[in-house]
Write a protein that holds these residues in place. Structure first.
Motif, short mmCIF file in Angstrom:
data_model
loop_
_atom_site.label_atom_id
_atom_site.label_comp_id
_atom_site.label_asym_id
_atom_site.label_seq_id
_atom_site.Cartn_x
_atom_site.Cartn_y
_atom_site.Cartn_z
N GLU A 50 -3.04 -4.19 -2.60
CA GLU A 50 -3.82 -5.40 -2.80
C GLU A 50 -5.22 -5.04 -3.27
O GLU A 50 -5.84 -4.13 -2.71
CB GLU A 50 -3.89 -6.20 -1.50
CG GLU A 50 -4.45 -7.57 -1.66
CD GLU A 50 -4.22 -8.44 -0.44
OE1 GLU A 50 -4.63 -9.59 -0.48
OE2 GLU A 50 -3.63 -7.96 0.54
N PRO A 51 -5.72 -5.68 -4.32
CA PRO A 51 -7.05 -5.35 -4.83
C PRO A 51 -8.13 -5.63 -3.77
O PRO A 51 -8.03 -6.62 -3.04
CB PRO A 51 -7.23 -6.24 -6.04
CG PRO A 51 -6.04 -7.10 -6.15
CD PRO A 51 -5.09 -6.73 -5.07
N GLN A 52 -9.12 -4.77 -3.71
CA GLN A 52 -10.22 -4.95 -2.78
C GLN A 52 -11.24 -5.90 -3.39
O GLN A 52 -11.64 -5.73 -4.54
CB GLN A 52 -10.89 -3.60 -2.49
CG GLN A 52 -9.99 -2.62 -1.79
CD GLN A 52 -9.63 -3.07 -0.38
OE1 GLN A 52 -10.46 -3.63 0.32
NE2 GLN A 52 -8.39 -2.85 0.00
N VAL A 53 -11.63 -6.90 -2.63
CA VAL A 53 -12.64 -7.85 -3.08
C VAL A 53 -13.96 -7.41 -2.47
O VAL A 53 -14.10 -7.32 -1.26
CB VAL A 53 -12.30 -9.29 -2.66
CG1 VAL A 53 -13.39 -10.25 -3.07
CG2 VAL A 53 -10.96 -9.69 -3.23
N HIS A 54 -14.91 -7.09 -3.32
CA HIS A 54 -16.22 -6.65 -2.84
C HIS A 54 -17.09 -7.86 -2.52
O HIS A 54 -16.89 -8.94 -3.09
CB HIS A 54 -16.90 -5.75 -3.88
CG HIS A 54 -16.11 -4.51 -4.12
ND1 HIS A 54 -16.03 -3.50 -3.18
CD2 HIS A 54 -15.33 -4.11 -5.15
CE1 HIS A 54 -15.26 -2.53 -3.65
NE2 HIS A 54 -14.82 -2.89 -4.85
N ALA A 105 0.83 -1.21 0.00
CA ALA A 105 0.00 0.00 0.00
C ALA A 105 0.86 1.26 0.00
O ALA A 105 0.41 2.33 -0.38
CB ALA A 105 -0.91 0.00 1.22
#
Length: 69
Positions: A63-67, A29
Motif C-alpha cells: 500500500e502506498p505511503q501517504v506523507h 506487503a
C-alpha cells in the motif's frame, strides 16, 4: 488424476491471463505486484488444454505511503 486432469495452483506465482481469471486486486506487503495473492477457485487443465481457469485476486504490491498533509 487418472484421467490426466491436473489442478492449477498459482498461489504466489506471477499472474498469467491465459491460466487465471482475475477477480480483483488487493494491496500486499508480502506478495509482489502482479502475483497471485489469493486463489478463490482452483483451476484445472488436461495436458496443454485449460478446462477451467483459476479465479484469483492479484497483488498490487504494498500500500502506498501517504506523507503528512
Amino acid at each position: 488424476r487418472r484421467y490426466g486432469v491436473e489442478r492449477i495452483d498459482p498461489l504466489h506465482h506471477p499472474f498469467d491471463p491465459t491460466l487465471h481469471e482475475a477477480l480483483g486486486q488487493a494491496f500486499s506487503a508480502s506478495v509482489p505486484a502482479d502475483h497471485v495473492l489469493v486463489v478463490v477457485q482452483a483451476g484445472y487443465g488436461e495436458g496443454e488444454r485449460l478446462l477451467r481457469p483459476a479465479r484469483v485476486l492479484v497483488s498490487s504490491g504494498p500500500e502506498p505511503q501517504v506523507h503528512g498533509e
